[in-house]
Write an enzyme that holds these catalytic residues in place. Structure first.
Site, mmCIF file in Angstrom:
data_model
loop_
_atom_site.group_PDB
_atom_site.id
_atom_site.type_symbol
_atom_site.label_atom_id
_atom_site.label_comp_id
_atom_site.label_asym_id
_atom_site.label_seq_id
_atom_site.Cartn_x
_atom_site.Cartn_y
_atom_site.Cartn_z
ATOM 1 N N CYS A 131 -18.756 -1.396 -16.954
ATOM 2 C CA CYS A 131 -18.863 -0.917 -15.573
ATOM 3 C C CYS A 131 -20.158 -1.372 -14.909
ATOM 4 O O CYS A 131 -21.248 -1.186 -15.449
ATOM 5 C CB CYS A 131 -18.785 0.608 -15.557
ATOM 6 N N CYS A 162 -12.939 2.331 -15.192
ATOM 7 C CA CYS A 162 -13.191 3.777 -15.097
ATOM 8 C C CYS A 162 -11.847 4.506 -15.187
ATOM 9 O O CYS A 162 -11.433 5.222 -14.283
ATOM 10 C CB CYS A 162 -13.904 4.090 -13.776
ATOM 11 N N CYS A 215 -24.656 6.069 -13.217
ATOM 12 C CA CYS A 215 -23.561 7.044 -13.269
ATOM 13 C C CYS A 215 -24.021 8.352 -13.921
ATOM 14 O O CYS A 215 -24.443 8.367 -15.080
ATOM 15 C CB CYS A 215 -22.376 6.456 -14.038
ATOM 16 N N GLU A 268 0.828 -1.208 0.000
ATOM 17 C CA GLU A 268 0.000 0.000 0.000
ATOM 18 C C GLU A 268 0.864 1.260 0.000
ATOM 19 O O GLU A 268 0.559 2.232 -0.679
ATOM 20 C CB GLU A 268 -0.942 0.018 1.212
ATOM 21 N N CYS A 296 -17.099 2.191 -20.148
ATOM 22 C CA CYS A 296 -18.379 2.230 -19.417
ATOM 23 C C CYS A 296 -19.253 0.999 -19.657
ATOM 24 O O CYS A 296 -20.028 0.613 -18.788
ATOM 25 C CB CYS A 296 -19.146 3.495 -19.766
#
Length: 348
Positions: free
Chosen positions: A199, A189, A205, A35, A196
């Site tokens: 998605c 995205c 959206c 991370e 899209c």
DNA sequence: CAGGCGTGGCT
DNA sequence: TAGCCAAGCCT
């Protein structure tokens, strides 16, 4: 569970990334290292660094016992070196205070280099705790989905995005949801050319509904980066060059570097001041290095010495044999120059 | 709290 | 190509 989360979770089981190196045999320690490396850094760049780092420092205890120089050696080329310094500092703190990696959000968040999003990501990923995250991927998905105005680095905009993040994040399967949001941001995205049709939340959206995917998230206000100049003095004696450890705060903090001067004159004056026996001195090919906040024009000056001077053998400095293995950190321009010197030396 | 802090991938 | 910006955090 809300409908947004249900669709994201369904997508995760079909299309989420499950084979990244830090997703195998997950531990708090390894996920933490990944991370931190991934902060402002792309996955493809991180992978080889992660592998080598974990190979050398397999556990929290191994890292806590390490020297800063060796940690920074493993961070060389990755950038944002405070991350490496903070990683070591945090490891020492964890061992000293808890004897292991802590498991409360507040404890993890209190460690240097771990913000709220990174803390949430670690604890949700490894322990399935129900914390929301807000990294660049999640920001992009939410800014588009809810048509959030303003640059996402702005405090108010970020606060609004946190609210949306908490609202959509489920208390169950949070680890899969968070991973899915990052994956959707990274693979669907995308900043340019979002896919899209792939998605799971495209139907709701707002950006898609209005054809505004390209305008969101809104760009950072642009600024012209200042141009700066520096002369780097490469003191060379036979196959060795002189490097000094930089102060631990600021640019390239804790890395070993050549001495820098604002002008050629100032650089040459230092030869007399330090009583150096110079055989010859010449400029090498200059180059430009770009940072996030300025451009730096670098002129390396190779100064060949007749003998090893005593006057400048200070603490935190070293005469480095150019083809030797390094156990300290250097910046990319330093590495570039060392590479060139190494070529010269191999020819002589 | 806006700016400091690296480097490389992508377009 | 040169600019944009990435799994942010700290001060």
């Amino acid at each position: 569970m809300n409908d947004f989360a249900s669709r994201v979770l369904a997508w995760y089981h079909l299309h989420g990334r499950k084979n990244l190196p830090w997703q195998q045999d997950k531990t708090l320690y390894k996920v933490w290292v990944s991370e931190v490396m991934l902060q402002q850094t792309q996955v493809t760049t991180v992978i080889p660094y992660f592998e080598k780092f974990i190979d050398r420092f397999p556990t929290l205890a191994d890292l806590a016992a390490a020297q800063e120089d060796e940690v920074l050696a493993h961070w060389t080329g990755l950038g944002y070196y405070a991350r490496g310094r903070n990683l070591l500092k945090a490891a020492k703190t964890m061992i000293a205070q808890y004897g292991e990696f802590p498991t409360e959000l507040e404890q993890v968040h209190a460690l240097p280099g771990i913000g709220l999003s990174t803390a949430g990501a670690i604890l949700s990923s490894v322990l399935q705790q129900p914390h929301a995250i807000l990294d660049g991927n999640v920001k992009r998905v939410l800014a588009r989905h809810y048509l959030v105005d303003g640059w996402t680095g702005n405090k108010k905009v970020q606060d609004k995005l946190w609210e949306f993040a908490k609202e959509v994040t489920p208390s169950k399967d949070t680890h899969h949801f968070n991973q899915a949001m990052m994956d959707i941001g990274a693979t669907v995205c995308k900043r340019s050319k979002p896919l899209c049709e792939q998605c799971p939340v495209a139907e709701t959206c707002f950006a898609k509904a209005q054809g505004l995917q390209k305008q969101y998230p809104q760009p950072k206000p642009k600024k012209v980066l200042p141009e700066k100049h520096t002369f780097m003095q490469i003191l060379k004696y036979q196959h060795q060059v002189y490097l000094i450890k930089r102060p631990s705060s600021g640019l390239w903090g804790g890395l070993y570097a050549f001495s820098e001067f604002e002008s050629l004159d100032e650089l040459e004056q230092s030869h007399a001041t330090q009583a150096l026996n110079v055989i010859k001195s010449r400029e090498l090919t200059g180059f430009r290095h770009t940072f996030s906040h300025f451009h730096l024009h670098i002129t390396p000056v190779l100064v060949e010495l007749e003998n090893l001077p005593q006057s400048i053998s200070e603490a935190d400095s070293t005469w480095y044999q150019v083809d030797e293995k390094r156990d300290f950190g250097i910046s990319t321009p330093t590495a570039k120059i060392l590479e060139e010197i190494s070529q010269l030396v191999s020819l002589s």
